[in-house]
Design an enzyme around this catalytic site. Sequence first.
Site, PDB file in Angstrom:
ATOM      1  N   SER A  33      21.585 -15.992  25.584  1.00  0.00           N
ATOM      2  CA  SER A  33      20.424 -16.265  24.836  1.00  0.00           C
ATOM      3  C   SER A  33      20.483 -15.356  23.580  1.00  0.00           C
ATOM      4  CB  SER A  33      19.123 -16.111  25.427  1.00  0.00           C
ATOM      5  OG  SER A  33      18.837 -14.767  25.444  1.00  0.00           O
ATOM      6  N   LYS A  34      19.831 -16.129  22.711  1.00  0.00           N
ATOM      7  CA  LYS A  34      19.590 -15.091  21.313  1.00  0.00           C
ATOM      8  C   LYS A  34      19.037 -13.872  21.535  1.00  0.00           C
ATOM      9  CE  LYS A  34      17.411 -15.261  16.726  1.00  0.00           C
ATOM     10  NZ  LYS A  34      16.505 -13.819  16.748  1.00  0.00           N
ATOM     11  N   ARG A  35      18.233 -13.563  22.603  1.00  0.00           N
ATOM     12  CA  ARG A  35      17.704 -12.211  22.967  1.00  0.00           C
ATOM     13  C   ARG A  35      18.442 -11.259  23.450  1.00  0.00           C
ATOM     14  NH1 ARG A  35      13.891 -13.629  27.121  1.00  0.00           N
ATOM     15  NH2 ARG A  35      13.258 -15.435  25.780  1.00  0.00           N
ATOM     16  N   ASP A  78      20.087 -10.011  19.942  1.00  0.00           N
ATOM     17  CA  ASP A  78      19.279  -9.198  19.407  1.00  0.00           C
ATOM     18  C   ASP A  78      19.277  -7.698  20.298  1.00  0.00           C
ATOM     19  OD1 ASP A  78      18.513 -11.114  17.818  1.00  0.00           O
ATOM     20  OD2 ASP A  78      16.752 -11.581  18.661  1.00  0.00           O
TER      21      ASP A  78
END
Length: 512
Positions: free
Chosen positions: A265-267, A270
């Site tokens: 995921s984008k998490r 990040d």
Amino acid sequence: MNREVRVRFAPSPTGALHIGGVRTALYNYLFARKMGGKFLLRIEDTDQTRFVPGAEEYIKEALDWLGIAPDESPWNPGACGPYRQSERKPMYMQYALDLVEKGHAYYAFDTSEELDAMRERLTAARVVSPQYNSITRTQMKNSLTLPEDEVKARLASGEPYVIRIKIPRKEEVRLNDMIRGWVMVHSNTLDDKVLMKSDGMPTYHLANIVDDHLMGITHVIRGEEWLPSAPLHVLLYKYFGWEDTMPQFAHLPLLLKPDGNGKLSKRDADKHGFPVFPMDWTDPNSGDKAIGFREAGYLPDAFLNFLAFLGWNPGDHREIFNLDELIEAFSIERIGKSGTKFDINKAKWYNEQYLRNKSDEELASYLIADVEKEGLSVAADKAAQIAAIMKERATFPADLWREGRFMLVAPTHFDETVASKKWNQEAVTVLTTYKNKLEVSQEVLTPESAKALLEAAATENEIKFGKVMQAVRLAVTGVGAGPDLMAVFAIIGKDELIKRIAFALDTLQVQS
Ligand code: GLU
């Protein structure tokens, strides 16, 4: 019957295209090319509430960047347009009504309060997943429970309604997935999904099946997250009477987090500081930013190669494939069933391989651009020489200048750790002699002549050349490690080399 292979990528423009979506597009592209067929792109924008401005343009730009532009798309329409579902809106109702007529779909008039109440009732009765289905529909307000004239009256008065599919109570739904083999689902696990919404828009399920049919799609290659919807889609093909041209399904494995625990995921991006989107993206609503592979310095051909291997492999040890070679080697049979762990180091490795294979001239253009951004300048042939010796150590084009800066800019200070260990009287002696030799030398400096003079300077002073090498490097580059030093000297040139040695001899102190 031999139909032309037609596949499609059908993204919803709800934000930046995730790397999983780009992989889906790539596999569709590879399969179409391999089979001599067509690759279509259809924008699935029936859910107006999730529409994000710029998302469609982002999809186009990402595919263009990778060189896998579709043969038919909203920007390059073929004979099956429009290629945006919002523009196809008037087409769908007739298909929903056809199913109502055939008894495979029905009108439902339940308000959202009534639906909530139904769910609460079922939850209270400990039903695990409360659904509008073959059992519960009998207690709801729909054209199966209401008298026919009441249904007509409600429709005539303009009362809001949806059209739901009528899932059979007891039926085994089977599909033969090209990757997973036979998938069997019992219809009592399916719910009566809405096909037509009260705003007159079709849902994903209806629009997707109608469009795949009308666009002559032969194979549906998409992410695993759509597998649960596939039985419903199979039923829709059957109810429409399109079974004989139903596409073959291939559900791609998930892309997993680096540790293999769950979906990437984008998490994760990040958290670990790596990209999961092809290009930079700023969400127009939240202002949230995401970094892209392109802006992080990944070359499109390296990124493509990396992407192709996230779930597919050629069955041997080869890893470097350009687009044509991927087309040649690709087959759906060689796509794995289980999820693929995302490994950014592999992406970097690919980038390094592709970077090293680029010509010095091509890499020089990146270097020149970066140099000029700083208001400096470098001649094209010198830039190519710098690129030639820096590329072995670079992962990204930007590293050429980041790491090779010392080639054009003399050091103003020196690595203290290296200085304290290596800067000694012997180094000073050898460098002083070397500087003198350079000053009187008539030759143009080459790596060979630079080395011969340095060796002579060491031998004359009865000092082992190897013992002072790191100090020499420190004096000229400011640091203790880097590319082949004699090649560096030749690029820097004699005059600059003399200046740098003089500066180092003036600046660095021998520690007693
Ligand atoms: N619109 C769906 C998506 O966003 C398409 C799924 C499919 O390919 O059927 O992925």
